[in-house]
Design a protein around this motif. Sequence first.
Motif, PDB file in Angstrom:
ATOM      1  N   LEU A  17       3.509   2.584  -0.531  1.00 51.53           N
ATOM      2  CA  LEU A  17       2.140   3.513  -0.576  1.00 51.53           C
ATOM      3  C   LEU A  17       2.833   4.688  -1.749  1.00 51.53           C
ATOM      4  O   LEU A  17       2.222   5.540  -1.821  1.00 51.53           O
ATOM      5  CB  LEU A  17       2.528   4.189   0.518  1.00 51.53           C
ATOM      6  N   ALA A  18       4.352   5.341  -1.362  1.00 50.94           N
ATOM      7  CA  ALA A  18       4.411   6.026  -2.809  1.00 50.94           C
ATOM      8  C   ALA A  18       4.462   5.222  -3.844  1.00 50.94           C
ATOM      9  O   ALA A  18       3.645   7.020  -4.826  1.00 50.94           O
ATOM     10  CB  ALA A  18       5.926   6.213  -2.509  1.00 50.94           C
ATOM     11  N   ARG A  41      -2.104   7.273   2.522  1.00 58.51           N
ATOM     12  CA  ARG A  41      -1.735   6.878   3.979  1.00 58.51           C
ATOM     13  C   ARG A  41      -2.230   6.700   5.105  1.00 58.51           C
ATOM     14  O   ARG A  41      -2.696   6.428   6.317  1.00 58.51           O
ATOM     15  CB  ARG A  41      -0.294   8.115   3.963  1.00 58.51           C
ATOM     16  N   ALA A  42      -3.178   7.832   5.483  1.00 59.78           N
ATOM     17  CA  ALA A  42      -4.242   8.037   6.198  1.00 59.78           C
ATOM     18  C   ALA A  42      -4.948   7.020   6.736  1.00 59.78           C
ATOM     19  O   ALA A  42      -5.671   6.009   7.899  1.00 59.78           O
ATOM     20  CB  ALA A  42      -5.235   9.309   6.336  1.00 59.78           C
ATOM     21  N   ALA A  48      -3.778  -0.485   9.890  1.00 59.97           N
ATOM     22  CA  ALA A  48      -2.766  -0.600  10.682  1.00 59.97           C
ATOM     23  C   ALA A  48      -3.397  -0.618  12.498  1.00 59.97           C
ATOM     24  O   ALA A  48      -2.474  -1.755  12.860  1.00 59.97           O
ATOM     25  CB  ALA A  48      -1.689   0.187  10.433  1.00 59.97           C
ATOM     26  N   GLY A  49      -3.518   0.471  12.905  1.00 58.56           N
ATOM     27  CA  GLY A  49      -4.167   1.201  13.655  1.00 58.56           C
ATOM     28  C   GLY A  49      -5.305  -0.205  14.526  1.00 58.56           C
ATOM     29  O   GLY A  49      -5.489  -0.586  15.901  1.00 58.56           O
ATOM     30  N   LEU A  57       0.334  -3.830   5.409  1.00 65.25           N
ATOM     31  CA  LEU A  57       0.375  -4.220   4.562  1.00 65.25           C
ATOM     32  C   LEU A  57       0.324  -5.081   3.565  1.00 65.25           C
ATOM     33  O   LEU A  57       0.481  -5.287   1.359  1.00 65.25           O
ATOM     34  CB  LEU A  57       2.084  -4.939   4.845  1.00 65.25           C
ATOM     35  N   GLU A  58      -0.547  -5.922   3.790  1.00 61.41           N
ATOM     36  CA  GLU A  58      -1.473  -7.000   3.456  1.00 61.41           C
ATOM     37  C   GLU A  58      -2.278  -6.455   2.046  1.00 61.41           C
ATOM     38  O   GLU A  58      -1.907  -6.488   0.447  1.00 61.41           O
ATOM     39  CB  GLU A  58      -2.200  -7.807   3.666  1.00 61.41           C
ATOM     40  N   GLY A  59      -3.199  -5.587   2.321  1.00 62.47           N
ATOM     41  CA  GLY A  59      -3.959  -4.608   1.682  1.00 62.47           C
ATOM     42  C   GLY A  59      -3.310  -3.811   0.728  1.00 62.47           C
ATOM     43  O   GLY A  59      -4.376  -3.442  -0.242  1.00 62.47           O
ATOM     44  N   THR A  60      -2.517  -3.071   1.164  1.00 61.46           N
ATOM     45  CA  THR A  60      -1.609  -2.491  -0.206  1.00 61.46           C
ATOM     46  C   THR A  60      -1.205  -3.475  -1.135  1.00 61.46           C
ATOM     47  O   THR A  60      -0.999  -2.824  -2.145  1.00 61.46           O
ATOM     48  CB  THR A  60      -0.207  -1.678   0.511  1.00 61.46           C
TER      49      THR A  60
END
Length: 151
Positions: A17-18, A41-42, A48-49, A57-60
């Motif tokens: 993400l960073a 992040r949002a 995630a929710g 994580l997979e999408g990131t």
Amino acid sequence: MSRRMSPEREQELDELLAFLEFHQVHLRRRRSGPPPESTLRATVERIAGEYGRSKALEGTRQAVNDVLEELADLAPESVKVADEALVAAGLIPLSAMRRRYAASYRRVLKRGSIKTETEYYLVNGLVVDQASGISADDREKLQAMVSAYEG
């Protein structure tokens, strides 16, 4: 309730993400995208929710693969400048992200099959990118894997 991710996977998510946030602000070539009120992040927290942190994580990972494809043609001098800026910001350098990407590619090629959606997008991106620098033999193997995964 879904299982918690390991600390290592949580750290990977934070690092990715960073990296993506840095890319969005400093390295991005195309300036179109989500509206300013929608942060990465949002978006990840919303996913995630709804679907779980592992899916987030997979999408990131897929988003990072897209960024690496976008930046694949950077000149070595530009990669060095990007690496220095990322390190100065306390982040993983672009060249290290590229090595992670290449390691995933090598694992899939060695295994001979695609196991996850993230691997599928990685391999498919290499197959369709004629400038990716992979050999004709590897491209043929990867195309067969993509076809098998899609079938």
